[in-house]
Write an enzyme that holds these catalytic residues in place. Structure first.
Site, PDB file in Angstrom:
ATOM      1  N   ASP A  66     -49.637  83.629  17.729  1.00  0.00           N
ATOM      2  CA  ASP A  66     -48.346  84.229  17.395  1.00  0.00           C
ATOM      3  C   ASP A  66     -48.472  85.742  17.342  1.00  0.00           C
ATOM      4  O   ASP A  66     -49.572  86.288  17.169  1.00  0.00           O
ATOM      5  CB  ASP A  66     -47.810  83.687  16.067  1.00  0.00           C
ATOM      6  CG  ASP A  66     -48.664  84.078  14.879  1.00  0.00           C
ATOM      7  OD1 ASP A  66     -49.911  83.986  14.993  1.00  0.00           O
ATOM      8  OD2 ASP A  66     -48.103  84.465  13.839  1.00  0.00           O
ATOM      9  N   GLU A 130     -50.230  83.208  11.869  1.00  0.00           N
ATOM     10  CA  GLU A 130     -51.018  84.193  11.125  1.00  0.00           C
ATOM     11  C   GLU A 130     -50.176  85.381  10.676  1.00  0.00           C
ATOM     12  O   GLU A 130     -50.370  85.915   9.583  1.00  0.00           O
ATOM     13  CB  GLU A 130     -52.189  84.663  11.988  1.00  0.00           C
ATOM     14  CG  GLU A 130     -53.234  85.494  11.253  1.00  0.00           C
ATOM     15  CD  GLU A 130     -52.934  86.977  11.252  1.00  0.00           C
ATOM     16  OE1 GLU A 130     -53.608  87.705  10.504  1.00  0.00           O
ATOM     17  OE2 GLU A 130     -52.003  87.414  11.984  1.00  0.00           O
TER      18      GLU A 130
END
Length: 290
Positions: A66, A130
């Site tokens: 991400d 994250e």
């Protein structure tokens, strides 16, 4: 990199899943025995492994697919999700954090495997949250402890002091979010009469935050960590040792390396995120890194 896998944007869910699927394809092409896109309570996790010999040690490589949002777009000189190479540097969202580092580990694994150089088993866990605190990952790890069992964890989400300077990151700060509320008088008080005698909740909170930073900072300044022994166990040539030594950039007011100051040292920092306008109480949200 072309996948707009922005974890903080719920409208990008399909892009997140597509990016996870792409990582599975890349891992299989690199030579892992198995690769799966596994669900969590949030974004899916990509797991892969190559077991050469169960008696050999196992390295678990961590990364995340991400990325952060790209706004404001007006500040970009290129399209965020259309990679561009300029002067040997790749520009795109995620090229540095963290698709670039994760891909580097994947290709290093592929090369070592195909050249017969791999002397350990390798597992990969590449998550998709994250940038927003890794929701669902802790739960995933607890449910799959046997699957993730390893001797060494290689976190592929750090940095280098310079392009030509070997860098070993041995520790990172943790993160805790606190919500603190201090309540005072239930109505306005005259400052000329009560000022100094009755504590202002805002002043109390400011003192709390300042005391936290001061106390932790002083403690950190008294700790010393020898970096020289860190390199003694590594098989580095003379030139590599010189480059490694250059990574120790000593801060004149602290006496330890900049990289240590930001990551390894037990040094705290507090960030205020929100102070709503309350009359009779003061409320704020604090992110404390230590």
């Amino acid at each position: 990199i072309r996948s707009p896998s922005i974890s903080s944007d719920s409208s990008r869910r399909a892009d997140m899943e597509a990016c996870a699927a792409r990582w599975r394809e890349l891992l299989l092409a690199a030579g892992v025995d198995r690769a799966e896109v596994m669900p969590t309570s949030a974004a899916p996790v990509v797991f892969a492994e190559k077991i050469i010999d169960p008696a050999w040690p196992t390295v678990l490589v961590y990364g995340h697919y991400d990325v952060m949002p790209v706004e404001p777009l007006s500040l970009w000189k290129t399209e965020p999700f259309e990679p561009v190479v300029k002067d040997g540097i790749l520009y795109a969202r995620g090229a540095d954090d963290d698709k670039g580092q994760s891909f580097l580990q994947l290709k290093a694994f592929e090369y070592a495997l195909h050249e017969g150089l791999l002397r350990c088993n390798v597992k990969f866990i590449i998550e998709g949250g994250e940038e927003i605190g890794s929701p669902g990952v802790e739960e995933f790890c607890r449910e799959h402890t046997d699957l993730l069992k390893a001797d060494v964890i290689l976190v592929s989400d750090t940095s280098m002091v310079g392009a030509d300077i070997p860098s070993i990151t041995t520790g990172l700060r943790g993160l805790s979010y606190w919500q603190v509320e201090v309540t005072g008088p239930n109505h306005d008080l005259h400052s000329g009469i009560f000022g100094g005698a009755v504590a202002n909740p805002v002043n109390v909170l400011c003192k709390m935050i300042a005391a936290n930073i001061c106390a932790v900072g002083l403690a950190a300044a008294q700790v010393t960590l020898g970096l020289v022994p860190l390199y003694d166990g590594l098989h580095l040539g003379p030139k590599a040792r010189v480059l490694a030594a250059q990574a120790v950039l000593v801060l004149p007011d602290r006496g330890f390396a900049h990289a240590e100051h930001g990551c390894r040292r037990p040094h705290g920092s507090a960030a205020l995120h929100n102070i709503p306008p309350h009359r009779s109480s003061a409320l704020l949200r604090v992110a404390f890194h230590a």
